[in-house]
Design a protein around this motif. Structure first.
Motif, PDB file in Angstrom:
ATOM      1  N   SER A   1       0.749  -1.464  -0.063  1.00 45.02           N
ATOM      2  CA  SER A   1       0.009   0.019  -0.161  1.00 45.02           C
ATOM      3  C   SER A   1       0.868   1.453  -0.046  1.00 45.02           C
ATOM      4  O   SER A   1       0.461   2.040  -0.620  1.00 45.02           O
ATOM      5  CB  SER A   1      -1.067   0.062   1.246  1.00 45.02           C
ATOM      6  N   LEU A   2       1.946   1.313   0.877  1.00 41.79           N
ATOM      7  CA  LEU A   2       2.663   2.590   0.778  1.00 41.79           C
ATOM      8  C   LEU A   2       3.423   2.747  -0.442  1.00 41.79           C
ATOM      9  O   LEU A   2       3.317   4.004  -1.197  1.00 41.79           O
ATOM     10  CB  LEU A   2       3.862   2.340   1.893  1.00 41.79           C
ATOM     11  N   THR A   3       3.778   1.773  -1.025  1.00 41.67           N
ATOM     12  CA  THR A   3       4.302   2.030  -2.405  1.00 41.67           C
ATOM     13  C   THR A   3       3.370   2.211  -3.674  1.00 41.67           C
ATOM     14  O   THR A   3       3.525   3.280  -4.618  1.00 41.67           O
ATOM     15  CB  THR A   3       5.160   0.648  -2.849  1.00 41.67           C
ATOM     16  N   THR A   4       2.262   1.682  -3.216  1.00 37.08           N
ATOM     17  CA  THR A   4       0.880   1.910  -4.256  1.00 37.08           C
ATOM     18  C   THR A   4       0.828   3.512  -4.264  1.00 37.08           C
ATOM     19  O   THR A   4       0.507   4.405  -5.155  1.00 37.08           O
ATOM     20  CB  THR A   4      -0.185   1.289  -4.024  1.00 37.08           C
ATOM     21  N   LEU A   5       0.734   4.059  -3.224  1.00 35.47           N
ATOM     22  CA  LEU A   5       0.373   5.356  -2.949  1.00 35.47           C
ATOM     23  C   LEU A   5       1.495   6.376  -3.409  1.00 35.47           C
ATOM     24  O   LEU A   5       1.236   7.496  -4.096  1.00 35.47           O
ATOM     25  CB  LEU A   5       0.113   5.966  -1.275  1.00 35.47           C
ATOM     26  N   ALA A   6       2.682   5.931  -3.190  1.00 39.23           N
ATOM     27  CA  ALA A   6       3.810   6.895  -3.717  1.00 39.23           C
ATOM     28  C   ALA A   6       3.787   6.784  -5.290  1.00 39.23           C
ATOM     29  O   ALA A   6       4.167   7.698  -5.881  1.00 39.23           O
ATOM     30  CB  ALA A   6       5.220   6.231  -3.072  1.00 39.23           C
ATOM     31  N   LEU A   7       3.624   5.503  -5.820  1.00 39.91           N
ATOM     32  CA  LEU A   7       3.500   5.545  -7.205  1.00 39.91           C
ATOM     33  C   LEU A   7       2.447   6.133  -8.094  1.00 39.91           C
ATOM     34  O   LEU A   7       2.511   6.532  -9.112  1.00 39.91           O
ATOM     35  CB  LEU A   7       3.449   3.994  -7.693  1.00 39.91           C
ATOM     36  N   ALA A   8       1.486   6.302  -7.475  1.00 38.95           N
ATOM     37  CA  ALA A   8       0.164   7.092  -8.001  1.00 38.95           C
ATOM     38  C   ALA A   8       0.850   8.227  -8.167  1.00 38.95           C
ATOM     39  O   ALA A   8       0.329   9.031  -9.314  1.00 38.95           O
ATOM     40  CB  ALA A   8      -0.758   7.177  -6.734  1.00 38.95           C
ATOM     41  N   GLN A   9       1.622   9.177  -7.255  1.00 39.66           N
ATOM     42  CA  GLN A   9       2.100  10.340  -7.692  1.00 39.66           C
ATOM     43  C   GLN A   9       3.239  10.289  -8.642  1.00 39.66           C
ATOM     44  O   GLN A   9       3.090  11.374  -9.689  1.00 39.66           O
ATOM     45  CB  GLN A   9       2.842  10.790  -6.396  1.00 39.66           C
ATOM     46  N   TYR A  10       4.004   9.264  -8.617  1.00 36.61           N
ATOM     47  CA  TYR A  10       5.077   8.963  -9.733  1.00 36.61           C
ATOM     48  C   TYR A  10       4.117   9.152 -11.287  1.00 36.61           C
ATOM     49  O   TYR A  10       4.895   9.737 -12.235  1.00 36.61           O
ATOM     50  CB  TYR A  10       5.790   7.618  -9.532  1.00 36.61           C
ATOM     51  N   VAL A  11       3.324   8.105 -11.113  1.00 33.64           N
ATOM     52  CA  VAL A  11       2.531   8.147 -12.533  1.00 33.64           C
ATOM     53  C   VAL A  11       1.715   9.292 -13.027  1.00 33.64           C
ATOM     54  O   VAL A  11       1.974   9.737 -14.112  1.00 33.64           O
ATOM     55  CB  VAL A  11       1.689   7.025 -12.381  1.00 33.64           C
TER      56      VAL A  11
END
Length: 446
Positions: free
Chosen positions: A431-441
């Motif tokens: 989940s933490l990585t999912t939240l961070a990658l949403a910003q990245y994308v």
């Protein structure tokens, strides 16, 4: 024509939508299920039973014909908020040695460079703010504090498990969800997207499974339909649904634990959770938890490790979708589980517990019944592949289908978000990585 359509209102879709909202973009989120409220289930005493997929009206298996892998209780919570309303708020970063196998650009974006703290740090800071300024690793119960001291004294690098939660009193709590603050007018419920197709004049048509063949047109699309759902939508867009099945890799986490019932213990109303460190031989995180159990206390110590690259499952997508695991991959998974059991056995030894290990698979419910029958004895249980809701991979960043920015290589204007982007999953909750990658994308969308 709509500028951006986000398919799915779960953790990834809501996080992407939150970024689009901040950027002032014109977007809509299409969610297959209804809006049954946006509160985390632990925030309501009457909703705890919904943690069991079999009791949840929002649960939908993601395979038409579930098998031994990803069985009938492997699926999605088809409602606004999706799984973000069911998670326990555990925030662990993917391990550094695993991230070294991710694309350099993505790794730098997550970890930061120079004066840039990186997306992990920014996400953690935002979660701390949501928690009221409380550190994610701050102890939430007196028992948690005592457990940290006890485990540290036994040689474990123990800290309260990092969690993005807010306590609500009387043992209740809620975990962060990015869906909480999204404007209702930006979410279309009851619209399951069954296919995405290129439009002759540019952009894409989303085929809605509403029974009347209706469509919605958008210049940009972000696939946030869960890992298996994203694979199916991307495959249909790129290849159609005919011909020989195409193969995609898929991983979950490997987990097992041990339960001990103390019939005469005391515990606060809220459960306690301690992260006892990362174990290199098993490549697993060790979590030790205590909670009330009848008139006593239940100890649940569990390990969560990586389904290693040589043990990946295979998703076959064609006229139907299935998931298989080759014999060599099963052997690699057995090796991980043996190391995890060694880790649990060592914990039992250090804490003076008598542990009952069995070679065959033991479910949590079966182990709990045995632990209740033998108070003070540790009983080991297993979580099967596909039972943890942590499936990832298949559309890896900078891989065959998705470029380093998160866009489909052969479908400009279509981005992907969620754990399906992970080149390697590691042992951390996604989940933490999912939240961070949403910003990245979103930052890289044109």
């Amino acid at each position: 024509m709509l500028d951006t359509a986000v398919i799915g209102a779960g953790m990834a879709g809501a996080a992407v939508a939150a970024q689009l909202e901040r950027a002032g973009r014109d977007y809509m989120v299409l969610e297959a299920g209804p809006n049954r409220g946006r509160e985390h289930i632990a925030a309501d005493e009457d909703s705890a039973h919904l943690a069991d997929p079999a009791q949840d009206p929002s649960f939908a298996p993601f395979l038409a014909q579930p098998g031994a892998l990803y069985g009938p209780l492997s699926g999605y919570r088809r409602r606004v908020g999706g799984r973000s309303l069911y998670w326990r708020g555990i925030c662990l970063r993917v391990e550094d040695d695993v991230l070294r196998e991710w694309p350099v650009e993505v790794r730098r974006a997550l970890l930061g460079t120079g004066d840039d703290p990186g997306l992990y740090a920014r996400t953690e800071a935002a979660l701390r703010t949501w928690c009221g300024g409380i550190q994610l690793t701050q102890a939430r119960t007196a028992t948690e504090q005592a457990m940290v001291k006890e485990l540290a004294g036994l040689g474990y690098p123990a800290v309260p498990t990092p969690r993005a939660i807010r306590t609500l009193g009387q043992g209740r709590w809620e975990a962060y969800s990015p869906v909480a603050d999204l404007p209702s007018e930006r979410i279309l419920t009851g619209h399951r997207v069954s296919a995405v197709r290129k439009r002759a004049g540019g952009g894409y048509s989303l085929v809605l499974d509403d029974g009347d063949g209706s469509t919605l047109d958008a210049r940009h699309v972000v696939l946030c339909a869960g890992t298996v759902g994203n694979i199916e939508l991307a495959d249909g867009l790129l290849h159609g649904r005919s011909g020989e099945p195409r193969r995609y890799s898929l991983v979950d986490h490997v987990a097992c634990g041990m339960l001990v019932v103390h019939s005469d213990g005391q515990h606060e109303a809220m459960e306690s959770s301690v992260h006892a460190g990362f174990d290199a031989p098993s490549r697993s995180n060790l979590i030790v938890e205590r909670q009330r159990h009848g008139e006593g206390v239940l100890l649940d110590a569990w390990t969560m490790g990586e389904q290693p690259p040589k043990a990946t499952s295979t998703v076959l997508v064609g006229d139907a979708t299935s998931i298989v695991l080759e014999p060599s991959a099963r052997a690699a998974l057995d090796a991980v589980r043996r190391e995890q059991r060694n880790l649990l056995g060592e914990l039992a030894r250090r804490t003076g517990l008598t542990a009952r290990f069995r070679e065959e698979y033991v479910s949590f419910d079966e182990a709990l019944a045995q632990a209740e029958a033998r108070p003070g004895t540790a009983v080991v249980y297993d979580a099967g592949i596909g039972e943890l809701d942590h499936e990832s991979g298949g559309l890896a960043l900078d891989g065959e289908h998705v470029d380093v920015s998160g866009q489909l290589r052969e479908a400009p204007g279509v981005a992907v978000a969620g754990p399906c982007l992970f080149p390697r999953a590691g042992a951390a909750n996604p989940s933490l990585t999912t939240l961070a990658l949403a910003q990245y994308v979103v930052q890289r969308m044109h």
